[in-house]
Enzyme design. Structure first.
Site, short mmCIF file in Angstrom:
data_model
loop_
_atom_site.label_atom_id
_atom_site.label_comp_id
_atom_site.label_asym_id
_atom_site.label_seq_id
_atom_site.Cartn_x
_atom_site.Cartn_y
_atom_site.Cartn_z
N ASN A 1 0.84 -1.21 0.00
CA ASN A 1 0.00 0.00 0.00
C ASN A 1 0.87 1.25 0.00
O ASN A 1 0.43 2.33 0.37
CB ASN A 1 -0.96 -0.01 1.21
CG ASN A 1 -0.21 -0.16 2.52
OD1 ASN A 1 1.03 -0.09 2.54
ND2 ASN A 1 -0.91 -0.37 3.60
N SER B 1 7.48 6.55 7.87
CA SER B 1 6.11 6.24 7.50
C SER B 1 6.02 6.10 6.00
O SER B 1 7.01 6.21 5.29
CB SER B 1 5.19 7.37 7.97
OG SER B 1 5.51 8.53 7.24
N LYS B 2 4.80 5.86 5.53
CA LYS B 2 4.61 5.67 4.09
C LYS B 2 4.88 6.97 3.33
O LYS B 2 5.12 6.96 2.14
CB LYS B 2 3.18 5.21 3.80
CG LYS B 2 2.84 3.88 4.42
CD LYS B 2 3.22 2.70 3.53
CE LYS B 2 2.96 1.41 4.26
NZ LYS B 2 3.54 0.24 3.60
N SER B 3 4.84 8.11 4.04
CA SER B 3 5.15 9.37 3.36
C SER B 3 6.66 9.58 3.47
O SER B 3 7.16 10.44 4.16
CB SER B 3 4.41 10.53 4.01
OG SER B 3 4.70 10.54 5.39
#
Ligand code: GLU
Length: 302
Positions: A12, A263-265
């Site tokens: 994701n 994080s994903k960012s």
């Protein structure tokens, strides 16, 4: 039994240095112990997980020099296995249909505590699910389900803990060489009535992970410290479903320049960006503190 390690990313988002550390550590432990190294794609969330992210993950891992056994297990292809495990819990009366939306939960807590008294929260900070649907009558529950009210399956934690019995614990290794270990007591009740089957799915992260670790005969689960508390739920589900207990090591998290968890960012820590900026696989190993180079031939087993 063959020693088996796995790296289990969710497609994701893109991989960052934290994922690189986890994957490299698992692969290197597998190699040192003459064990198997598996890649599992945890994509039950078919909306947020995409084939493009999965392809990016595979390309980044190959670039790092990792190889794993084929076929890769992709969770979205195995809903039947999770549905069967969920059915056992339903038949055992250990899960119940939970109808409240997040907003309704918030309103209930507000009403009950008047915003004054503390309401219990799980280790991730989410409020425990109120004890409302758990005590609905059988008739009312059936009426709502037949009327098409959306619901999730939640574990009746008190009944589940009672059914599991005493002495629920796991073997936790002391460091990343898996040198020493100690028995760690599980505390699943800290989570309240966790979701076992999501509204739109016959499973959840917790259920899929224990079903797959057992099906793939994983002996060593090596993953980030952020999942340490979740292991209590996993041990409980393993006990309830009669699944074997792997040993665990919850490794340090790679942090950014400000000491925050990645994080994903991604910021500047995404593997794709680092690669495109000229970093080599050995630069990545140095950045995450894994010195040894992993020879692909040592990892690819027939
Ligand atoms: N899929 C989970 C994640 O990406 C990891 C699950 C696990 O290692 O048990 O955070």
């Amino acid at each position: 039994m063959t020693t088996t390690f796995r790296f289990a990313p969710s497609p994701n988002g893109e991989l960052h240095l934290g994922h690189a550390y986890s994957a490299l550590l698992n692969a290197s432990l597998a190699r040192r112990r003459g064990g198997r190294f598996l890649l599992r794609i945890e994509d039950i969330d078919t909306i947020r997980c995409t084939p493009a992210f999965e392809a990016g993950i595979i390309s980044d891992l190959e670039w790092l020099g990792l190889r794993w056994e084929e076929p890769v297990r992709r969770q979205s292809e195995h809903f039947d296995a999770y549905r069967a495990a969920l059915k056992r819990l339903i038949d055992g009366g250990l899960v119940y249909a939970a109808f409240m939306s997040r907003g309704e939960v918030r309103a209930y807590i507000e009403r009950t505590t008047g915003g004054e008294t503390a309401w219990p929260r799980d280790p991730d900070g989410a409020p425990h699910y109120p004890p409302v649907d758990r005590s609905l009558s059988v008739g009312e529950r059936r009426r709502r389900i037949e009327a098409g009210h959306p619901f999730a399956w939640r574990l009746d934690m008190a009944s589940a803990v009672a059914a599991a019995g005493t002495g629920l614990s796991w073997c936790e290794f002391a460091d990343e060489t898996l040198g020493g270990s100690q028995e760690t007591a599980a505390d699943p009740a800290a989570w309240g009535d966790v979701v076992i089957g999501r509204r739109e799915l016959p499973t959840s992260y917790h259920l899929s992970v224990v079903v797959d670790d057992a099906l793939q005969a994983v002996t060593h689960v090596v993953r980030g410290r952020d999942l340490h508390a979740a292991t209590s739920v996993h041990r409980l589900l393993q006990r309830l479903l009669g699944l074997p207990a792997p040993s665990y090591f919850h490794h340090r998290l790679v942090v950014d320049a400000d000491g925050r968890k990645l994080s994903k960012s991604l910021g500047g820590t995404g593997l794709r960006a680092l690669r495109e900026g000229g970093a080599t696989p050995s630069d990545i190993r140095a950045m995450v503190g894994i010195r040894e180079a992993i020879s692909p031939s040592a990892l690819s087993r027939p």
